[in-house]
Scaffold this motif. Structure first.
Motif, PDB file in Angstrom:
ATOM      1  N   MET A  47      28.620 -10.909  14.543  1.00 22.76           N
ATOM      2  CA  MET A  47      29.337  -9.635  14.486  1.00 22.76           C
ATOM      3  C   MET A  47      29.488  -9.120  13.053  1.00 22.76           C
ATOM      4  N   GLY A  48      29.638  -9.998  12.088  1.00 20.24           N
ATOM      5  CA  GLY A  48      29.735  -9.556  10.698  1.00 20.24           C
ATOM      6  C   GLY A  48      28.446  -8.897  10.242  1.00 20.24           C
ATOM      7  N   LYS A  49      27.315  -9.525  10.569  1.00 24.07           N
ATOM      8  CA  LYS A  49      26.015  -8.942  10.223  1.00 24.07           C
ATOM      9  C   LYS A  49      25.783  -7.649  11.004  1.00 24.07           C
ATOM     10  N   ALA A  50      26.219  -7.627  12.255  1.00 21.16           N
ATOM     11  CA  ALA A  50      26.069  -6.416  13.078  1.00 21.16           C
ATOM     12  C   ALA A  50      26.851  -5.263  12.455  1.00 21.16           C
ATOM     13  N   ASP A  51      28.066  -5.543  12.020  1.00 22.48           N
ATOM     14  CA  ASP A  51      28.877  -4.495  11.406  1.00 22.48           C
ATOM     15  C   ASP A  51      28.268  -4.020  10.088  1.00 22.48           C
ATOM     16  N   ASP A  52      27.724  -4.960   9.308  1.00 18.82           N
ATOM     17  CA  ASP A  52      27.065  -4.576   8.050  1.00 18.82           C
ATOM     18  C   ASP A  52      25.867  -3.670   8.318  1.00 18.82           C
ATOM     19  N   ALA A  53      25.059  -4.046   9.311  1.00 18.42           N
ATOM     20  CA  ALA A  53      23.883  -3.238   9.644  1.00 18.42           C
ATOM     21  C   ALA A  53      24.303  -1.871  10.177  1.00 18.42           C
ATOM     22  N   ALA A  54      25.359  -1.838  10.978  1.00 18.44           N
ATOM     23  CA  ALA A  54      25.832  -0.566  11.539  1.00 18.44           C
ATOM     24  C   ALA A  54      26.289   0.385  10.442  1.00 18.44           C
ATOM     25  N   GLN A  55      26.879  -0.155   9.396  1.00 20.11           N
ATOM     26  CA  GLN A  55      27.284   0.706   8.276  1.00 20.11           C
ATOM     27  C   GLN A  55      26.054   1.361   7.646  1.00 20.11           C
ATOM     28  N   LEU A  56      24.963   0.627   7.588  1.00 20.06           N
ATOM     29  CA  LEU A  56      23.728   1.192   7.026  1.00 20.06           C
ATOM     30  C   LEU A  56      23.099   2.197   7.978  1.00 20.06           C
ATOM     31  N   THR A  57      22.981   1.838   9.263  1.00 23.67           N
ATOM     32  CA  THR A  57      22.320   2.746  10.202  1.00 23.67           C
ATOM     33  C   THR A  57      23.156   3.998  10.454  1.00 23.67           C
ATOM     34  N   ALA A  58      24.463   3.895  10.276  1.00 24.14           N
ATOM     35  CA  ALA A  58      25.321   5.063  10.460  1.00 24.14           C
ATOM     36  C   ALA A  58      25.067   6.124   9.395  1.00 24.14           C
ATOM     37  N   ARG A  59      24.368   5.740   8.334  1.00 21.30           N
ATOM     38  CA  ARG A  59      24.012   6.707   7.287  1.00 21.30           C
ATOM     39  C   ARG A  59      22.756   7.507   7.667  1.00 21.30           C
ATOM     40  N   SER A  60      22.132   7.154   8.790  1.00 14.75           N
ATOM     41  CA  SER A  60      20.946   7.876   9.263  1.00 14.75           C
ATOM     42  C   SER A  60      21.333   9.268   9.726  1.00 14.75           C
ATOM     43  N   ASP A  61      20.359  10.136   9.800  1.00 20.46           N
ATOM     44  CA  ASP A  61      20.573  11.486  10.321  1.00 20.46           C
ATOM     45  C   ASP A  61      20.645  11.391  11.852  1.00 20.46           C
ATOM     46  N   PRO A  62      21.803  11.663  12.455  1.00 22.93           N
ATOM     47  CA  PRO A  62      21.930  11.538  13.910  1.00 22.93           C
ATOM     48  C   PRO A  62      20.893  12.356  14.680  1.00 22.93           C
ATOM     49  N   ALA A  63      20.560  13.549  14.189  1.00 21.18           N
ATOM     50  CA  ALA A  63      19.563  14.378  14.882  1.00 21.18           C
ATOM     51  C   ALA A  63      18.190  13.719  14.846  1.00 21.18           C
ATOM     52  N   ALA A  64      17.857  13.073  13.738  1.00 18.80           N
ATOM     53  CA  ALA A  64      16.568  12.378  13.639  1.00 18.80           C
ATOM     54  C   ALA A  64      16.539  11.182  14.589  1.00 18.80           C
ATOM     55  N   VAL A  65      17.638  10.457  14.686  1.00 20.05           N
ATOM     56  CA  VAL A  65      17.723   9.318  15.610  1.00 20.05           C
ATOM     57  C   VAL A  65      17.576   9.809  17.044  1.00 20.05           C
ATOM     58  N   GLU A  66      18.225  10.895  17.361  1.00 16.88           N
ATOM     59  CA  GLU A  66      18.132  11.498  18.694  1.00 16.88           C
ATOM     60  C   GLU A  66      16.684  11.859  19.032  1.00 16.88           C
ATOM     61  N   ARG A  67      15.993  12.492  18.086  1.00 19.32           N
ATOM     62  CA  ARG A  67      14.583  12.870  18.314  1.00 19.32           C
ATOM     63  C   ARG A  67      13.701  11.630  18.479  1.00 19.32           C
ATOM     64  N   TYR A  68      13.932  10.636  17.651  1.00 19.21           N
ATOM     65  CA  TYR A  68      13.149   9.394  17.719  1.00 19.21           C
ATOM     66  C   TYR A  68      13.313   8.728  19.083  1.00 19.21           C
ATOM     67  N   ILE A  69      14.555   8.571  19.519  1.00 21.03           N
ATOM     68  CA  ILE A  69      14.807   7.925  20.811  1.00 21.03           C
ATOM     69  C   ILE A  69      14.147   8.718  21.940  1.00 21.03           C
ATOM     70  N   GLY A  70      14.250  10.023  21.878  1.00 21.78           N
ATOM     71  CA  GLY A  70      13.599  10.854  22.887  1.00 21.78           C
ATOM     72  C   GLY A  70      12.097  10.669  22.896  1.00 21.78           C
TER      73      GLY A  70
END
Length: 154
Positions: A47-70
């Motif tokens: 969970m500590g590593k997960a939280d660290d990674a989430a802090q990094l991925t949360a800096r991504s552009d949400p719209a770009a992530v949305e397009r990628y997943i789609g």
């Protein structure tokens, strides 16, 4: 994308649009919370590593992530697997508590990944115990050993 193999081609677009709608509007704290949830349930065991990674991925552009997943959900690349001529290693991470919830064993997960890759001429599927999606972070030694063993076969 695992677990989408039974979705017919005409349904993939609708599935992708649904996921994009679900993610639309996620920004700031809501996007950060979604990334944290993903990392803690699918991404990593620690969970500590997960939280660290989430802090990094949360800096991504949400719209770009949305397009990628789609885009990923809309595609089924399996028909093109037979055209791959290079050797392929697929790592099958598994975390026993997650598998118990799904009612499958580690061997069944390896078999599932092998079936997803049907048609790949030179395929190796290696399990990585006590790991989730980011096996290289959860189990770096096991990840490196699987890679090392695969490279020895080349």
């Amino acid at each position: 994308m695992p677990r989408t193999e039974d979705v017919p081609a005409e349904g993939r677009g609708a599935m992708a649009e649904g996921m994009q709608r679900q993610m639309a509007g996620l920004a700031g704290p809501a996007f950060a919370a979604q990334q944290r949830q993903y990392m803690r349930t699918i991404g990593m065991v620690d969970m500590g590593k997960a939280d660290d990674a989430a802090q990094l991925t949360a800096r991504s552009d949400p719209a770009a992530v949305e397009r990628y997943i789609g885009a990923v959900l809309a595609q089924d690349l399996r028909p093109r697997l037979p055209s791959i001529t290079a050797p392929v290693l697929v790592l099958a991470p598994y975390f026993a508590p997650d598998l118990a919830e799904g009612g499958i064993t580690a061997l069944e997960k390896v078999a599932y990944y092998r079936e997803l890759m049907t048609g790949t001429k030179r395929l190796e599927v290696a399990p990585v115990d006590n790991a989730r999606h980011f096996a290289m972070i959860d189990q770096p030694r096991a990840f490196n050993e699987a890679l090392r063993q695969f490279l020895k076969t080349l």
